[in-house]
Design an enzyme around this catalytic site. Structure first.
Site, PDB file in Angstrom:
ATOM      1  N   ARG A 184       6.515  -8.980  15.864  1.00  0.00           N
ATOM      2  CA  ARG A 184       7.172  -7.713  15.520  1.00  0.00           C
ATOM      3  C   ARG A 184       6.273  -6.565  15.927  1.00  0.00           C
ATOM      4  O   ARG A 184       5.036  -6.673  15.856  1.00  0.00           O
ATOM      5  CB  ARG A 184       7.436  -7.662  14.013  1.00  0.00           C
TER       6      ARG A 184
ATOM      7  N   ASP B  40       0.639   5.297   1.799  1.00  0.00           N
ATOM      8  CA  ASP B  40      -0.049   5.884   2.945  1.00  0.00           C
ATOM      9  C   ASP B  40      -1.005   7.006   2.533  1.00  0.00           C
ATOM     10  O   ASP B  40      -0.700   7.795   1.641  1.00  0.00           O
ATOM     11  CB  ASP B  40       0.964   6.442   3.946  1.00  0.00           C
TER      12      ASP B  40
ATOM     13  N   HIS C  77       0.846  -1.190   0.000  1.00  0.00           N
ATOM     14  CA  HIS C  77       0.000   0.000   0.000  1.00  0.00           C
ATOM     15  C   HIS C  77       0.884   1.243   0.000  1.00  0.00           C
ATOM     16  O   HIS C  77       2.094   1.177   0.225  1.00  0.00           O
ATOM     17  CB  HIS C  77      -0.885   0.023   1.249  1.00  0.00           C
TER      18      HIS C  77
ATOM     19  N   HIS D 102       4.817   0.333   0.020  1.00  0.00           N
ATOM     20  CA  HIS D 102       5.552  -0.493   0.964  1.00  0.00           C
ATOM     21  C   HIS D 102       4.648  -1.589   1.520  1.00  0.00           C
ATOM     22  O   HIS D 102       3.427  -1.545   1.380  1.00  0.00           O
ATOM     23  CB  HIS D 102       6.144   0.357   2.090  1.00  0.00           C
TER      24      HIS D 102
END
Length: 325
Positions: free
Chosen positions: A268, A204, A202, A258
Site C-alpha cells: 500500500r 499527528d 498515533h 488514527h
C-alpha cells in the site's frame, strides 16, 4: 524482495518471545467502515457571505471528528497518479541503496514490543529539500503536489483560524517551507499482519495534515471510542487535525487518533503533507467562549523534544497530555 526492509530479521526477538505482545492492545481486526464528511473546496473558495454553509460544515467536522474529506481541491487525478508512480519507483530501489539516505525511515527502532512495531517505510522530506531530490530521484510530481497542497492548506486554516480568534497571518508567519514536510509512505506485504500495525496508533504532530491514499485502503480512525475504517475515495483528499491545532484552538478542534493496518498480500502507498511551524513558534491556547486555557504555553521545539524523549523511553508518543495547563 531486495527493496523490503529486514523486518523479520531485525525484530526476531519480539517474534520469538510470546510475552512481547501488549495484551491490552486492540490489534487490527474487522471493523465498521465510515465515510467522513465531504467538503467541496470549490464552495469554500466562494465569498464567505455568499456560501457560508460549506464553511460551517467544515468547522463542524473539525470540531466533532477532527477529520473530513475534501473534493474539488484543484490537485488533479493525473498529478496524484504521477506522484504515485514516482513514489513506487523511489521505494522499489534496493534497500541497501535507500537505507543510508537521510530522509528514509522504516519500522520503529525504539519499539519495546510487537504493538509498537510499524510495518512500513517512509521518506520524510522537508519542502526545501524536495527541489534537490527532484534532480536526484525525479520527484517532479511530488514537488507539484507539495506546492498545490500548501495553497490548499493555507485556505483551510484561514477559515478555521477565524472561527477561534487566531490572527489571520499566524500560520503564514510561522509555517515555512523549512518546517513543513511531505511524507511518502509504503506498507510492504506483511506475513504477520494479525500481530503488527502498518503504522501504530498515533495523532499527528502538526497543525493540519493532508493525506492521499491509494485504493488499497487500511487507514482506521478512532471514532466514538472504537476503531473504524476509512474507505479510500479516489476523488477526495483527507484533512486531519493535528495536536498543535487542538492546543492552539483550546480544544475546539480535535486531533484525531488514527492507525494503518498491515496487509498480508498487497503493498500500500500513501502520501501525507504535514503543515508544521518553525521550532520557535509559540503554541498558546486561544481565548474563546471564556474557557480557561487547556494547555500551557509551549514552543514547537519543546513539543518535539518531549515527544522524542517519550519515544526513546517507552517506544511511543504521549503527546498533548504532557502540556496540560
Amino acid at each position: 524482495m531486495d527493496y523490503d526492509p529486514p523486518f523479520l530479521e531485525t525484530y526476531k526477538a519480539f517474534l520469538q518471545n510470546p510475552h512481547s505482545e501488549d495484551t491490552n492492545t486492540n490489534y487490527p481486526s474487522v471493523v465498521d467502515s465510515w465515510e467522513p464528511p465531504i467538503i467541496d473546496f470549490a464552495k469554500l473558495a466562494l465569498d464567505q457571505d455568499s456560501r457560508p454553509e460549506e464553511r460551517d460544515r467544515m468547522i463542524e467536522a473539525t470540531t466533532k471528528w477532527g477529520l473530513f474529506q475534501i473534493v474539488n481541491h484543484e490537485i488533479s487525478q493525473e498529478l496524484l497518479h504521477s506522484m504515485m508512480l514516482e513514489q513506487m519507483k523511489l521505494f522499489h530501489q534496493p534497500f541497501v541503496d535507500k537505507s543510508p539516505l537521510r530522509t528514509y525511515k522504516w519500522g520503529n527502532p525504539f519499539a519495546t514490543n510487537l504493538s509498537q512495531l510499524s510495518w512500513s517505510e517512509a521518506f520524510h522530506i522537508c519542502l526545501t529539500d524536495i527541489s534537490r531530490m527532484v534532480e536526484n530521484q525525479n520527484l517532479r510530481s511530488v514537488e507539484a503536489f507539495a506546492t498545490k497542497a500548501t495553497a490548499l492548506v493555507e485556505s483551510i486554516v484561514e477559515i478555521l483560524a477565524h472561527r477561534v480568534n487566531i490572527r489571520s497571518r499566524y500560520f503564514r508567519d510561522n509555517c515555512l517551507p523549512n518546517s513543513t514536510f511531505v511524507r511518502l509512505n509504503r506498507y510492504p506485504q506483511c506475513p504477520i499482519s494479525s500481530k503488527v500495525f502498518g503504522l501504530m496508533p498515533h495523532s499527528d504532530s502538526s497543525f493540519l495534515t493532508i493525506v492521499y491514499q491509494d485504493k488499497v485502503g487500511g487507514l482506521q480512525v478512532m471514532k466514538d471510542a472504537k476503531w473504524v475504517g476509512v474507505n479510500p475515495n479516489p476523488n477526495a483528499l483527507l484533512v486531519i487535525i493535528g495536536d498543535l491545532f487542538q492546543a492552539l484552538s483550546n480544544g475546539v478542534y480535535r486531533s484525531i487518533k488514527h492507525r494503518v493496518v498491515a496487509a498480508e498480500r498487497i503493498e500500500r502507498f500513501s502520501a501525507a503533507y504535514f503543515f508544521c511551524p518553525s521550532d520557535d513558534t509559540v503554541i498558546q491556547s486561544s481565548e474563546n467562549n471564556n474557557k480557561p486555557a487547556m494547555y500551557r504555553k509551549f514552543t514547537f521545539r519543546e513539543y518535539r523534544v518531549q515527544t522524542g524523549k517519550d519515544v526513546k523511553q517507552i517506544g511511543d508518543k504521549v503527546g498533548l497530555s504532557r502540556f496540560l495547563a
